[in-house]
Design an enzyme around this catalytic site. Sequence first.
Site, PDB file in Angstrom:
ATOM      1  N   ASP A  37      29.910   5.213  16.356  1.00 25.49           N
ATOM      2  CA  ASP A  37      29.960   3.974  16.646  1.00 25.49           C
ATOM      3  C   ASP A  37      31.004   3.885  17.805  1.00 25.49           C
ATOM      4  O   ASP A  37      31.033   3.327  18.780  1.00 25.49           O
ATOM      5  CB  ASP A  37      30.377   2.879  15.676  1.00 25.49           C
ATOM      6  N   MET A  88      31.116   5.957  11.179  1.00 27.35           N
ATOM      7  CA  MET A  88      31.460   7.648  11.176  1.00 27.35           C
ATOM      8  C   MET A  88      31.931   8.098   9.915  1.00 27.35           C
ATOM      9  O   MET A  88      32.124   7.266   8.945  1.00 27.35           O
ATOM     10  CB  MET A  88      32.493   8.008  12.271  1.00 27.35           C
TER      11      MET A  88
END
Length: 498
Positions: A239, A81
């Site tokens: 994720d 991220m």
Amino acid sequence: MNYVIGVDLGTSAVKTVLVDQQGKVAFEHSEAYPLSRPQPSWSEQDPEDWVKGTLVSLRRLMEQSGVDPAQVDGISFSGQMHGLVLVDKDGQALRPAILWNDTRTTAQCRRIEQTLGTELLEIARNRALEGFTLPKLLWVQEHEPEVLDQASLFLLPKDYVRFRLTGDYAMDYSDAAGTLLLDVASKEWSVTIAEAFGLPLSLCPRLVESFEQTGTLLPEIALTSGLLTSTKVYAGGADNACGALGAGILGEGRTMCSIGTSGVVLSYETNKDLNLEGKVHFFNHGEKDAYYIMGVTLAAGYSLTWFKDTFAADRSFEQLLEGVGAIPAGSGGLLFTPYIVGERTPHPDANIRGSFIGMDSGHTLSHFTHAVMEGITFSLRESIEIVRESGKAITEVIAIGGGAKNEVWLQMQADIFNASIIKLESEQGPALGAAMLAAYGSGWFASLGECADAFIRQAEVYTPNPQQAAIYNGLFDLYQQVYTQTRELNNKLVEYRN
């Protein structure tokens, strides 16, 4: 037999998994790539390394499996991220990507807080932390204005890779929620936040659902990867959102505890108006119109790795943990706080540092190891208590990561969280979550919930021991006092750190 592929774009490597219609991972492959730290506190990667690694991994996955590419129905992504990738009008990356673990942006975080005040939490639902994307954009705006002037779009890591594979620009809601530019509840880019910092909304790519198709493979990509140009590509997710999918966190009250290098407590949420005032993260889920609450312990498994490398370097992890089962709850009056690199939840404090409290001459290596495991788990319980305070009853927790590989630690989690701990039969984390998005997008299942029921199976359940849970409740009260008792001391020690 038909298959889908999940691509998990991590910080150190990309992992690809080939998953069949029963949720079995038939083959997997990973390719590593370098991390650059050109200055202290900086963390960058060349986006081209992600693309090359992904293509090599896909090709080797197909070669090793021997699967006919016509049997692959779709591909989807999980990705690290927050990382900032700026591209020009031709899609060329303008500078190295600034990653989630880059901490150069403290001044920009303070600027965001001073400019937006309470509006930040009302709109973005998250505090301004160095890891997020908006502070990185502001850093480039201040230090490399010529780069920002050339930028046509900003993308996150997996979205850049997917663009290179399909030629299509898009960003899903779960990853966009980690930029600080998304109105999380309305699922729109925030005009208020962008205008406050002179950022044109044209920098923001179009928003899509995680399971939405975003094109097919470009001819040259299909040739290089060993797949077909007709292979469908789906948006994918952050994720942690994909990790939640891969653990079956798809229903009210469903909660996951992941102990890796860092530790994550993640709980499913449907109330888009929930505002926990930044105590934990609040992000959009990979499932449509769902959200998740997430607390983070920065040094979870890393605390145990640090302890082993520092005090028991000659032992394997298995040898280090051999004696912990004989140590009683409370480790003989020894308490550890895992603040060795600062902390995130519930104390976003870069200066706080860890402690061993209560050491005496009777403590052995096993006592210390046990105390480290307890301290990590206490830290994660702080996130669980915040979720409980929001009105949720957490009675079951799915355990994944390194903390799910040791029976003593699994029972410890059950006792400290006072909840049943569920270990999964096969754990593939975010890569499996990405594959689930491709499976659902390809029409294999009517919902992500049905996909989870087919793909995810429980292996063992660890239930709380009432006596142990009572001891840990008292110790948890003491653990929570350590932060306030040591905060000022650590602030004074900052000047002595090298």
